[in-house]
Structure formats: C-alpha cells, structure tokens
Motif scaffolding. Structure first.
Motif, mmCIF file in Angstrom:
data_model
loop_
_atom_site.group_PDB
_atom_site.id
_atom_site.type_symbol
_atom_site.label_atom_id
_atom_site.label_comp_id
_atom_site.label_asym_id
_atom_site.label_seq_id
_atom_site.Cartn_x
_atom_site.Cartn_y
_atom_site.Cartn_z
ATOM 1 N N SER A 219 0.763 -1.226 0.076
ATOM 2 C CA SER A 219 0.113 0.001 0.100
ATOM 3 C C SER A 219 0.985 1.440 -0.126
ATOM 4 O O SER A 219 2.108 0.884 0.248
ATOM 5 C CB SER A 219 -0.944 -0.092 1.180
ATOM 6 O OG SER A 219 -1.894 1.013 0.973
ATOM 7 N N VAL B 106 -5.839 7.911 -1.151
ATOM 8 C CA VAL B 106 -6.236 6.596 -0.204
ATOM 9 C C VAL B 106 -5.466 5.631 -0.587
ATOM 10 O O VAL B 106 -4.631 5.546 -1.455
ATOM 11 C CB VAL B 106 -7.849 6.349 -0.318
ATOM 12 C CG1 VAL B 106 -8.623 7.476 0.097
ATOM 13 C CG2 VAL B 106 -7.964 5.934 -1.932
ATOM 14 N N ARG C 44 -4.727 1.435 -0.636
ATOM 15 C CA ARG C 44 -5.424 0.122 -1.276
ATOM 16 C C ARG C 44 -6.635 -0.328 -0.822
ATOM 17 O O ARG C 44 -7.451 -0.699 -1.531
ATOM 18 C CB ARG C 44 -4.489 -0.835 -1.505
ATOM 19 C CG ARG C 44 -4.349 -1.648 -0.196
ATOM 20 C CD ARG C 44 -3.512 -3.066 -0.133
ATOM 21 N NE ARG C 44 -4.119 -3.789 -1.346
ATOM 22 C CZ ARG C 44 -3.574 -4.393 -2.284
ATOM 23 N NH1 ARG C 44 -2.181 -4.165 -2.663
ATOM 24 N NH2 ARG C 44 -4.270 -5.192 -3.147
ATOM 25 N N SER C 45 -6.983 0.154 0.716
ATOM 26 C CA SER C 45 -8.280 -0.111 1.055
ATOM 27 C C SER C 45 -9.132 0.835 1.325
ATOM 28 O O SER C 45 -10.377 0.868 1.524
ATOM 29 C CB SER C 45 -7.978 -0.798 2.700
ATOM 30 O OG SER C 45 -7.247 -1.661 2.583
ATOM 31 N N GLY C 46 -8.952 2.124 0.702
ATOM 32 C CA GLY C 46 -9.772 3.291 0.417
ATOM 33 C C GLY C 46 -9.618 4.061 1.642
ATOM 34 O O GLY C 46 -10.329 4.951 1.852
ATOM 35 N N GLN D 147 -11.858 13.203 -1.961
ATOM 36 C CA GLN D 147 -11.720 11.911 -1.292
ATOM 37 C C GLN D 147 -12.413 10.691 -1.809
ATOM 38 O O GLN D 147 -12.133 9.689 -2.126
ATOM 39 C CB GLN D 147 -12.002 11.849 0.289
ATOM 40 C CG GLN D 147 -11.714 10.594 1.077
ATOM 41 C CD GLN D 147 -11.765 11.004 2.516
ATOM 42 O OE1 GLN D 147 -12.168 12.077 3.080
ATOM 43 N NE2 GLN D 147 -11.533 9.848 3.386
ATOM 44 N N TYR E 189 -11.408 7.161 -3.607
ATOM 45 C CA TYR E 189 -12.379 5.951 -2.934
ATOM 46 C C TYR E 189 -12.915 5.197 -4.142
ATOM 47 O O TYR E 189 -12.691 4.064 -4.310
ATOM 48 C CB TYR E 189 -13.188 6.320 -1.936
ATOM 49 C CG TYR E 189 -14.171 5.157 -1.438
ATOM 50 C CD1 TYR E 189 -13.441 4.534 -0.199
ATOM 51 C CD2 TYR E 189 -15.315 4.847 -1.811
ATOM 52 C CE1 TYR E 189 -14.246 3.104 0.228
ATOM 53 C CE2 TYR E 189 -15.940 3.812 -1.508
ATOM 54 C CZ TYR E 189 -15.215 2.801 -0.473
ATOM 55 O OH TYR E 189 -16.055 1.801 0.224
ATOM 56 N N THR E 190 -13.471 6.037 -5.153
ATOM 57 C CA THR E 190 -13.979 5.126 -6.244
ATOM 58 C C THR E 190 -13.021 4.658 -7.114
ATOM 59 O O THR E 190 -13.136 3.427 -7.570
ATOM 60 C CB THR E 190 -14.828 6.308 -7.006
ATOM 61 O OG1 THR E 190 -15.781 6.977 -6.262
ATOM 62 C CG2 THR E 190 -15.611 5.630 -8.329
ATOM 63 N N VAL F 172 -9.969 3.698 -6.387
ATOM 64 C CA VAL F 172 -9.085 2.594 -5.768
ATOM 65 C C VAL F 172 -10.111 1.339 -5.404
ATOM 66 O O VAL F 172 -9.978 0.153 -5.976
ATOM 67 C CB VAL F 172 -8.691 2.831 -4.363
ATOM 68 C CG1 VAL F 172 -9.750 2.844 -3.238
ATOM 69 C CG2 VAL F 172 -7.490 1.976 -4.012
ATOM 70 N N SER F 173 -11.706 1.473 -5.431
ATOM 71 C CA SER F 173 -12.587 0.512 -5.313
ATOM 72 C C SER F 173 -12.761 -0.211 -6.513
ATOM 73 O O SER F 173 -12.846 -1.343 -6.551
ATOM 74 C CB SER F 173 -13.862 1.008 -4.813
ATOM 75 O OG SER F 173 -13.863 1.556 -3.412
ATOM 76 N N ARG G 136 -10.770 0.248 -9.196
ATOM 77 C CA ARG G 136 -9.453 -0.041 -9.894
ATOM 78 C C ARG G 136 -9.286 0.437 -11.253
ATOM 79 O O ARG G 136 -8.695 -0.149 -12.070
ATOM 80 C CB ARG G 136 -8.897 -1.580 -9.816
ATOM 81 C CG ARG G 136 -9.121 -2.186 -8.388
ATOM 82 C CD ARG G 136 -7.997 -2.791 -7.799
ATOM 83 N NE ARG G 136 -7.845 -3.592 -6.560
ATOM 84 C CZ ARG G 136 -8.027 -2.998 -5.411
ATOM 85 N NH1 ARG G 136 -8.691 -1.917 -5.107
ATOM 86 N NH2 ARG G 136 -7.831 -3.719 -4.565
ATOM 87 N N THR H 148 -11.872 7.490 -12.747
ATOM 88 C CA THR H 148 -13.132 7.812 -12.636
ATOM 89 C C THR H 148 -13.804 8.222 -13.965
ATOM 90 O O THR H 148 -14.857 8.081 -14.314
ATOM 91 C CB THR H 148 -13.571 8.595 -11.589
ATOM 92 O OG1 THR H 148 -12.572 9.860 -11.678
ATOM 93 C CG2 THR H 148 -13.155 8.094 -10.045
#
Length: 161
Positions: A27, A56, A58-60, A80, A84-85, A87-88, A90, A93
C-alpha cells in the motif's frame, strides 16, 4: 449416520482457498501520499485552479489530503470520494463515467455509498497492482482534475516499488 459424518467433515475441513494464512499486501506510504497531493495541488495552481487532492491507500482509507487556499469546501469530500471510487473500482473515474453512460448494467454504480463518478480519480499502480488512488477536485472540469492527479502520480512514480 454416515451422511452426518460426511456433512460434518465437509463443514469442518478448511477450504483450499481459505487456508492460506496471512495475506501480504502493498500500500502507498504516508510520505509518498503527501508528496502526491502536494504535486497535484501545485500542478492545478500553476493552471490557475484552486483544488483539493486526496490520496487513499489500497483499502480506500485516507492517507493524505491537501486543500489549496481558496479551494471550495465541497472539494474536500469530493476529492476523497473520487480517490475512493478509483481504488474501489481499480479504474480511472473518467473511464467509470464513460462506462456508466454507455452500459445500462453499470448505471447504478453512482448509487454506491461513497462513490463519486466524475473525472479526477486515478488508481496508483505498481505494475498491475493497485496500491492506492488519488482524487482531485476543484478544476472547471473532470479532465483538468485528471491532469492534476496525473501530475501527482508522476511526482512519485519512480519511488513506487
């Protein structure tokens, strides 16, 4: 009785995929995250845009956040959420937005709690592995937020290992 024994032994025997023990994951560090947000904010400032950048892991989970002087208050949560989007999912956006627009099956992604599907969120990768993500918000367009996020990643790229 034999069925009960067979059922009990199946339930109690470890599944091969679950019997691996500990998992090691890489991470992004706090130091690299701080450098990336600083570079993204600087890049946008050089173009006349006051933004917020967030990184963030790797876990957001938020690792670093920097709000430029004069950046709108909404940019904090938006940056943020973009990170988060990214990383979730991958994915960038901007790419997710295009998928939502063209694929009816993906149209509900915008309803996922914490997701913000507009340009400005990019995963941070080491090879094919996602180790975090950066989100930028406050430019007058998602494509400009993308450019500043890319500048943040470029600043740390050689030290991602």
């Amino acid at each position: 009785m034999r069925r009960l024994f067979l059922l009990t032994s199946l339930v109690l025997s470890p599944l091969p995929s679950l019997a691996q023990g500990l998992v090691t994951e890489r991470s992004i560090s706090a130091a690299l995250a701080a450098e990336a947000v600083a570079a993204a904010v600087e890049s946008c400032a050089g173009r006349g845009h006051r933004v917020t950048a967030a990184v963030v892991d790797r876990s957001g989970v938020l690792k670093a956040l920097l709000r430029a002087d004069g950046a709108g208050p909404h940019t904090v949560s938006a940056a943020q959420a973009k990170a988060y989007t990214a990383v979730s999912m991958r994915a960038n956006t901007s790419q997710i937005l295009e998928t939502v627009r063209t694929n009816p099956g993906a149209s509900r992604l915008a309803d996922v709690e914490g997701f913000l599907i507009v340009g400005g969120g990019l995963p941070i990768r080491v090879g094919d592995e996602v180790v975090g993500a950066i989100g930028v918000d406050g430019s007058p367009g998602g494509h400009l937020d993308d450019q500043c996020a890319e500048a943040g990643i470029a600043r740390i790229r050689e030290r991602l290992n």
